[in-house]
Design an enzyme around this catalytic site. Structure first.
Site, PDB file in Angstrom:
ATOM      1  N   TRP A  12       0.848  -1.200   0.000  1.00  0.00           N
ATOM      2  CA  TRP A  12       0.000   0.000   0.000  1.00  0.00           C
ATOM      3  C   TRP A  12       0.875   1.239   0.000  1.00  0.00           C
ATOM      4  O   TRP A  12       1.836   1.346   0.769  1.00  0.00           O
ATOM      5  CB  TRP A  12      -0.914   0.039   1.225  1.00  0.00           C
TER       6      TRP A  12
ATOM      7  N   GLU B 185      -3.299  -3.076  -2.204  1.00  0.00           N
ATOM      8  CA  GLU B 185      -4.336  -2.389  -1.429  1.00  0.00           C
ATOM      9  C   GLU B 185      -4.641  -0.998  -1.974  1.00  0.00           C
ATOM     10  O   GLU B 185      -3.730  -0.212  -2.243  1.00  0.00           O
ATOM     11  CB  GLU B 185      -3.889  -2.273   0.029  1.00  0.00           C
TER      12      GLU B 185
ATOM     13  N   LYS C  80      -7.052   2.747  -1.745  1.00  0.00           N
ATOM     14  CA  LYS C  80      -7.581   3.671  -0.743  1.00  0.00           C
ATOM     15  C   LYS C  80      -8.310   4.799  -1.456  1.00  0.00           C
ATOM     16  O   LYS C  80      -7.974   5.149  -2.587  1.00  0.00           O
ATOM     17  CB  LYS C  80      -6.447   4.225   0.121  1.00  0.00           C
TER      18      LYS C  80
ATOM     19  N   ASP D 153      -9.675  -3.465   2.268  1.00  0.00           N
ATOM     20  CA  ASP D 153      -9.607  -2.896   3.613  1.00  0.00           C
ATOM     21  C   ASP D 153     -10.944  -2.247   3.926  1.00  0.00           C
ATOM     22  O   ASP D 153     -11.453  -1.440   3.143  1.00  0.00           O
ATOM     23  CB  ASP D 153      -8.480  -1.863   3.686  1.00  0.00           C
TER      24      ASP D 153
ATOM     25  N   HIS E 288     -11.225   1.622   3.494  1.00  0.00           N
ATOM     26  CA  HIS E 288     -10.640   2.303   2.350  1.00  0.00           C
ATOM     27  C   HIS E 288     -11.621   2.592   1.220  1.00  0.00           C
ATOM     28  O   HIS E 288     -11.232   2.655   0.053  1.00  0.00           O
ATOM     29  CB  HIS E 288      -9.449   1.496   1.831  1.00  0.00           C
TER      30      HIS E 288
ATOM     31  N   HIS F 258      -8.426  -6.781   5.195  1.00  0.00           N
ATOM     32  CA  HIS F 258      -7.996  -5.984   6.344  1.00  0.00           C
ATOM     33  C   HIS F 258      -9.239  -5.521   7.097  1.00  0.00           C
ATOM     34  O   HIS F 258     -10.067  -4.783   6.556  1.00  0.00           O
ATOM     35  CB  HIS F 258      -7.185  -4.769   5.896  1.00  0.00           C
TER      36      HIS F 258
ATOM     37  N   ASP G 173     -11.425   6.356   6.796  1.00  0.00           N
ATOM     38  CA  ASP G 173     -10.454   5.353   7.219  1.00  0.00           C
ATOM     39  C   ASP G 173      -9.838   5.723   8.563  1.00  0.00           C
ATOM     40  O   ASP G 173      -8.668   6.070   8.659  1.00  0.00           O
ATOM     41  CB  ASP G 173      -9.363   5.226   6.153  1.00  0.00           C
TER      42      ASP G 173
ATOM     43  N   ASP H 124      -9.684   3.687  11.223  1.00  0.00           N
ATOM     44  CA  ASP H 124      -9.036   2.533  11.841  1.00  0.00           C
ATOM     45  C   ASP H 124      -9.341   2.388  13.318  1.00  0.00           C
ATOM     46  O   ASP H 124      -8.443   2.180  14.137  1.00  0.00           O
ATOM     47  CB  ASP H 124      -7.523   2.579  11.609  1.00  0.00           C
TER      48      ASP H 124
ATOM     49  N   ASP I 141      -6.302  -4.475  11.137  1.00  0.00           N
ATOM     50  CA  ASP I 141      -5.533  -3.258  10.827  1.00  0.00           C
ATOM     51  C   ASP I 141      -6.217  -2.069  11.484  1.00  0.00           C
ATOM     52  O   ASP I 141      -7.052  -1.406  10.879  1.00  0.00           O
ATOM     53  CB  ASP I 141      -5.429  -3.077   9.318  1.00  0.00           C
TER      54      ASP I 141
END
Length: 419
Positions: free
Chosen positions: A183, A224, A226, A260, A263, A287, A295, A297, A327
């Site tokens: 990524w 990956e 985003k 993800d 993302h 993820h 994002d 997280d 993640d």
């Protein structure tokens, strides 16, 4: 504490009426690996001997005390968290967690810089996954693999090459496939005029990395995407369309799509993408985090989307083909508690999905009985799943309910707060 075994027997009786073998589902859940990310323990800072903090569209919020400041502390914290997380685990390491006497730049890292991680993994009997670190570096301020500066682009290509070689080293040391996630935060704060050239550069870089390491064994590579990052709000070179196009065009047995959960746009969900990606791919790297509008997280929750993702994997028959990794990074709460809560919720959602009459629901759907399909799907939202989960945690000696929390608090008092 209530009689866990009695609760389990009652739940087992309930599920048996729908033809669900609870013990078999527990076994499948327990053997499905989840890759535990190391960077929750120190806020993604790593152990390179250099100045500076996080850059590249990544932030951790909060200043909770007790973060790991050495590799030994981090591994000890990971071990503590793992003692409360049921099921097979791997550990996911970023390149900036290398260990050396002095500063080793990203284009110079070698397996020797990760020997302590490999020794530790072998001792614990776990696998290791890996990630190039294309952020938090002076040469990542503008762009990395998509850079128009050839010297900078080549620097990061060499980093990617060395990361795949380290992945092979992990595979040979542990005997378990090393999943590498690629990524890059490359993008633009404003809308660029030329959106093609950076992507052609990124494509060229990935091609060069994989060509130079075509003989590497035991490595799977996730690409990956985003939507945006801080400082790159208007344009991302590695967008979903780019990454999906790259993966599909390679038609490779080791280059796969990384999905993800944070993302994508707020109205997009990964659970809705899995079937489309699996129509063309054998494997997916997943993820798991928890986006709050973007994002962010956050620690994984036992929420609708996490459950929907696991339901989709079970219904597609793709649980075994999916490389599942967590993640997230939260510096506002006890970091070990964050690991335990997030990983337990990921595993919990998996077991929740397995304890459904998937084959029966497929038959009902195939017969055209959409009313029956809806009835079944809704019924199992209130099934006695938690009784099976508690039994599973008790059976694996990982702590029933919140019994682990006081022990984590004691570890915080005795260890973390003394750092």
């Amino acid at each position: 504490m209530y009689d866990v075994k009695k609760g389990y027997e009652l739940a087992k009786e309930y599920y048996a009426q729908y033809g669900i073998d609870v013990d078999k589902m527990i076994e499948i859940c327990d053997k499905t690996p989840i890759s535990m990310h190391c960077w929750q323990g120190d806020d993604v800072l790593g152990f390179e001997k250099k100045e500076g903090g996080l850059t590249g569209g990544i932030q951790t919020t909060g200043n909770y005390p007790g973060k790991a400041t050495t590799p030994a502390e981090l591994r000890a914290d990971i071990e503590k968290a793992m003692s409360y997380i049921p099921g097979e685990l791997k550990v996911n390491v970023h390149a900036n967690y290398c260990e050396a006497d002095g500063f080793v730049d990203r284009n110079e890292i070698t397996p020797e810089n990760f020997k302590n991680w490999a020794d530790w993994a072998v001792e614990k009997g776990i696998g290791l996954d890996f990630n190039p670190t294309y952020f938090s570096h002076p040469k990542s301020e503008k762009a990395t693999l998509s850079s128009s500066d050839e010297d900078i682009r080549k620097f990061w290509v060499e980093h990617g090459i060395r990361c795949r070689q380290i992945g092979e080293y992990f595979y040979k040391r542990t005997g378990k496939v090393c999943v590498i996630n690629h990524w890059t935060p490359d993008g633009d704060k404003e809308f660029p005029i030329d959106t093609l050239t950076p992507r052609l550069q990124l494509k060229k870089s990935y091609d060069e990395i994989f060509e130079a390491t075509k003989d590497v064994e035991g490595v799977m590579d996730g690409i990956e995407s985003k939507v945006f990052g801080i400082g790159a709000e208007s344009f991302t070179a590695g967008s979903h369309e780019f990454c999906m196009g790259y993966v599909m065009s390679k038609n490779s047995d080791h280059i796969i799509m990384t999905l993800d959960t944070g993302h994508y746009h707020p109205t997009e969900v990964v659970s809705a993408k899995l079937g489309a990606v699996y129509a063309f791919s054998k494997n997916v790297l997943l993820h798991v985090s928890r986006p709050i509008r973007w994002d962010s997280d956050h620690v994984v929750a036992f929420d609708d989307e996490t459950k929907s993702i696991m339901e989709e994997l079970v219904r597609l028959g793709k649980l075994e083909d999916t490389y599942i990794a967590t993640d997230f990074f939260d510096a506002s709460i006890n970091r070990i508690a964050a690991w335990v809560i997030g990983l337990r919720n990921t595993r919990k959602a998996m077991l929740y999905a397995l304890l459904q009459p998937t084959e029966e629901m497929k038959k009902i759907e195939a017969s055209g009985d959409v009313s029956g399909r809806l009835a079944y799907m809704q019924e199992f939202k209130a099934a006695p799943f938690s009784l099976v989960w508690d039994y599973y945690c008790d059976k694996t000696n990982k702590g029933v309910g919140l019994s682990w929390l006081d022990e984590v608090r004691s570890y915080e008092k005795d260890v973390l707060l003394k750092r």
